[in-house]
Design a protein around this motif. Sequence first.
Motif, PDB file in Angstrom:
ATOM      1  N   PHE A 292       1.182  -1.399  -0.036  1.00 43.78           N
ATOM      2  CA  PHE A 292       0.170  -0.349   0.344  1.00 43.78           C
ATOM      3  C   PHE A 292       0.899   1.303  -0.085  1.00 43.78           C
ATOM      4  O   PHE A 292       0.867   2.203  -0.742  1.00 43.78           O
ATOM      5  CB  PHE A 292      -0.932   0.232   1.440  1.00 43.78           C
ATOM      6  N   LYS A 293       2.112   1.203   0.682  1.00 44.37           N
ATOM      7  CA  LYS A 293       2.836   1.969   0.646  1.00 44.37           C
ATOM      8  C   LYS A 293       3.631   2.511  -0.194  1.00 44.37           C
ATOM      9  O   LYS A 293       3.990   3.398  -1.645  1.00 44.37           O
ATOM     10  CB  LYS A 293       4.027   2.112   1.849  1.00 44.37           C
ATOM     11  N   TYR A 294       3.933   1.790  -1.442  1.00 46.55           N
ATOM     12  CA  TYR A 294       4.720   1.761  -2.614  1.00 46.55           C
ATOM     13  C   TYR A 294       3.093   2.037  -3.783  1.00 46.55           C
ATOM     14  O   TYR A 294       3.645   3.006  -4.438  1.00 46.55           O
ATOM     15  CB  TYR A 294       4.877  -0.151  -2.799  1.00 46.55           C
ATOM     16  N   LEU A 295       2.409   1.344  -3.641  1.00 46.05           N
ATOM     17  CA  LEU A 295       1.197   2.221  -4.570  1.00 46.05           C
ATOM     18  C   LEU A 295       0.624   3.309  -3.995  1.00 46.05           C
ATOM     19  O   LEU A 295       0.277   4.187  -5.347  1.00 46.05           O
ATOM     20  CB  LEU A 295      -0.322   1.171  -4.047  1.00 46.05           C
ATOM     21  N   PHE A 296       0.394   4.078  -3.011  1.00 45.89           N
ATOM     22  CA  PHE A 296       0.205   5.080  -2.549  1.00 45.89           C
ATOM     23  C   PHE A 296       1.627   6.233  -3.470  1.00 45.89           C
ATOM     24  O   PHE A 296       1.013   7.143  -3.367  1.00 45.89           O
ATOM     25  CB  PHE A 296       0.400   5.608  -1.293  1.00 45.89           C
ATOM     26  N   GLY A 297       2.907   5.626  -2.857  1.00 40.83           N
ATOM     27  CA  GLY A 297       4.290   6.883  -3.009  1.00 40.83           C
ATOM     28  C   GLY A 297       3.800   6.701  -4.942  1.00 40.83           C
ATOM     29  O   GLY A 297       4.151   7.439  -5.587  1.00 40.83           O
TER      30      GLY A 297
ATOM     31  N   ASN B  38       3.362   9.534 -10.091  1.00 45.70           N
ATOM     32  CA  ASN B  38       2.972  10.743 -11.217  1.00 45.70           C
ATOM     33  C   ASN B  38       1.776  11.541 -11.305  1.00 45.70           C
ATOM     34  O   ASN B  38       1.848  12.138 -12.470  1.00 45.70           O
ATOM     35  CB  ASN B  38       2.476   8.628 -11.314  1.00 45.70           C
ATOM     36  N   VAL B  39       0.961  11.822 -10.166  1.00 41.44           N
ATOM     37  CA  VAL B  39       0.255  12.913 -10.310  1.00 41.44           C
ATOM     38  C   VAL B  39       0.963  14.172  -9.624  1.00 41.44           C
ATOM     39  O   VAL B  39       1.257  15.116 -10.664  1.00 41.44           O
ATOM     40  CB  VAL B  39      -0.956  12.921  -9.527  1.00 41.44           C
ATOM     41  N   SER B  40       2.193  14.166  -9.152  1.00 40.56           N
ATOM     42  CA  SER B  40       2.783  15.045  -9.175  1.00 40.56           C
ATOM     43  C   SER B  40       3.917  15.796 -10.492  1.00 40.56           C
ATOM     44  O   SER B  40       4.087  17.586 -10.689  1.00 40.56           O
ATOM     45  CB  SER B  40       3.984  15.558  -7.820  1.00 40.56           C
TER      46      SER B  40
ATOM     47  N   ILE C  64       1.646  17.105 -12.704  1.00 35.79           N
ATOM     48  CA  ILE C  64       1.208  18.689 -12.537  1.00 35.79           C
ATOM     49  C   ILE C  64       2.163  20.183 -13.059  1.00 35.79           C
ATOM     50  O   ILE C  64       2.060  20.727 -12.864  1.00 35.79           O
ATOM     51  CB  ILE C  64       0.510  18.891 -10.826  1.00 35.79           C
ATOM     52  N   MET C  65       3.030  19.144 -12.484  1.00 35.30           N
ATOM     53  CA  MET C  65       4.538  19.694 -12.433  1.00 35.30           C
ATOM     54  C   MET C  65       5.281  19.972 -14.170  1.00 35.30           C
ATOM     55  O   MET C  65       5.621  20.918 -14.528  1.00 35.30           O
ATOM     56  CB  MET C  65       6.234  19.538 -12.230  1.00 35.30           C
ATOM     57  N   HIS C  66       5.144  19.295 -15.178  1.00 34.47           N
ATOM     58  CA  HIS C  66       4.932  19.234 -16.145  1.00 34.47           C
ATOM     59  C   HIS C  66       3.626  20.220 -16.987  1.00 34.47           C
ATOM     60  O   HIS C  66       3.876  21.550 -17.037  1.00 34.47           O
ATOM     61  CB  HIS C  66       4.648  18.464 -17.414  1.00 34.47           C
ATOM     62  N   ILE C  67       2.649  20.173 -16.652  1.00 32.91           N
ATOM     63  CA  ILE C  67       1.657  21.360 -16.901  1.00 32.91           C
ATOM     64  C   ILE C  67       1.981  22.977 -16.441  1.00 32.91           C
ATOM     65  O   ILE C  67       1.419  23.843 -17.172  1.00 32.91           O
ATOM     66  CB  ILE C  67       0.303  20.872 -16.425  1.00 32.91           C
ATOM     67  N   ASN C  68       2.613  22.690 -15.004  1.00 27.23           N
ATOM     68  CA  ASN C  68       3.125  24.025 -14.699  1.00 27.23           C
ATOM     69  C   ASN C  68       3.847  24.593 -15.625  1.00 27.23           C
ATOM     70  O   ASN C  68       4.403  26.259 -15.067  1.00 27.23           O
ATOM     71  CB  ASN C  68       3.004  23.865 -13.116  1.00 27.23           C
ATOM     72  N   TYR C  69       5.091  23.565 -15.722  1.00 26.75           N
ATOM     73  CA  TYR C  69       6.597  23.881 -16.271  1.00 26.75           C
ATOM     74  C   TYR C  69       5.801  24.461 -18.127  1.00 26.75           C
ATOM     75  O   TYR C  69       5.725  25.416 -18.801  1.00 26.75           O
ATOM     76  CB  TYR C  69       7.068  23.078 -16.530  1.00 26.75           C
TER      77      TYR C  69
ATOM     78  N   ALA D 292       9.469  15.291  -8.519  1.00 17.89           N
ATOM     79  CA  ALA D 292       8.255  14.064  -7.293  1.00 17.89           C
ATOM     80  C   ALA D 292       8.567  12.866  -6.482  1.00 17.89           C
ATOM     81  O   ALA D 292       7.903  12.163  -6.073  1.00 17.89           O
ATOM     82  CB  ALA D 292       7.688  13.801  -9.156  1.00 17.89           C
ATOM     83  N   GLN D 293       9.704  11.948  -6.936  1.00 18.77           N
ATOM     84  CA  GLN D 293      10.586  11.303  -6.405  1.00 18.77           C
ATOM     85  C   GLN D 293      10.440  11.850  -4.570  1.00 18.77           C
ATOM     86  O   GLN D 293       9.885  10.615  -3.629  1.00 18.77           O
ATOM     87  CB  GLN D 293      11.721  10.848  -6.812  1.00 18.77           C
TER      88      GLN D 293
END
Length: 409
Positions: A237-242, A247-249, A252-257, A284-285
């Motif tokens: 669950f920690k691996y899936l959440f991370g 991926n989401v962050s 978002i960073m690509h879109i903001n850039y 993101a990591q």
Amino acid sequence: MAGIEGYFGPQLTDEEYEEFCFKNYPRRIQRPSSINIPNSSTPEISKIRSPEYEDDTVVQKYVGIGIGLATLITENLLSHPFVVLRRQCQVNHNAKKYHLVPITLFPVIVHLHQRQGITTLWKGIGSVLLVRGMTLAVEDFISKITPWSKDITWHVDSFKTIGQHLLLKCVTLSIVTPFYSASLVETVQSDIASEKPGVFDVFREGLCRLVSWGAPQKRRMLPVWTLVWPTVMYGVFKYLFGTLVKNVSASIMHINYKYEHQKKGAYPKDWLNPAIIQEIEISAQLLSLIAADVMFYPLETILHRLHLQGTRTIIDNLDNGFAVTPILTNYEGTVDCYDTTISQEGPSGLFKGFGALILQFTAHYAVLKLTRFVLTQVSILLKSSSPPLPQQIDRQLSLPQDLGRTPIR
């Protein structure tokens, strides 16, 4: 007028006049084809600027490699003292100070260094690295003898491939669980009240717990099979959440850039070069690590208490940093550990040592920022000390002063 026109010839255009001059006066005027005046839209200008552009790309590449290396070292080495502090706080159910904020840990760290030396917070680092290496080796071995994929692309691969990937994670965590328990003991036990373990003691202790799968040798020690399922649940669950946060962050960073360049009115040619992509991935990591550790911190506290039960471990008392205290618990399982912790220590008891986690990621972020600053400054100094472009390029870009109409005599 007709005679005059016949004498001087017909009226010539500028192009015809220049062609006439170059044919009849080659020594006085240089032909434009040898001048090679580039235009910003022609490929010649890119050829002239390519060495500088390639230098910038190479510099950005090495800066990215340096930051990636700093990230790897920070995650596996520099974060270990904070992991030791965090785990000692988590497993001490009798502690009066919860250390929910970093400021309460500073006096304790000073006292530990005064009493046990500067290496006291680096204990167990060898076993931690061995268990991590063992996890990677087991995962790689299983992926080679089974059709289960070790690396997947979440938005491309099928549900079957993703399911096999998660099954690979579960089997790997199940095999590594006894060795994780042995490594946990080495990271929390006090140096002044226990013998220092050998380099490969983590394998010996792990194999002993693995052999006694259902009947542990010590009375209060929980059997391994009762520790496997909470360990696997925690890890998966920690691996899936991370992964989800990463991926989401990153998206978002690509879109903001991209939006930042849209506001400027145009996209540069290399607006998504490998250096920018690597910077986004590293950010993101780091964000995914922080989010996962914060989200699953209570479950980690319960898990560490279960793994340590019955091991007769003596830890440093982090209420003052001078004394030691034994770990004596009698939990029946995960649910009993949770209920006992809530009833005796309150909900905040699940977050004991959270201040050490804050210190860990503060130091992690500071190391990355410092590494980027140092590498960028070094690259600027190296670039400024490098020789400029050859002067022939400047002569190619400049027009000769005597180019123009010359009176015909």
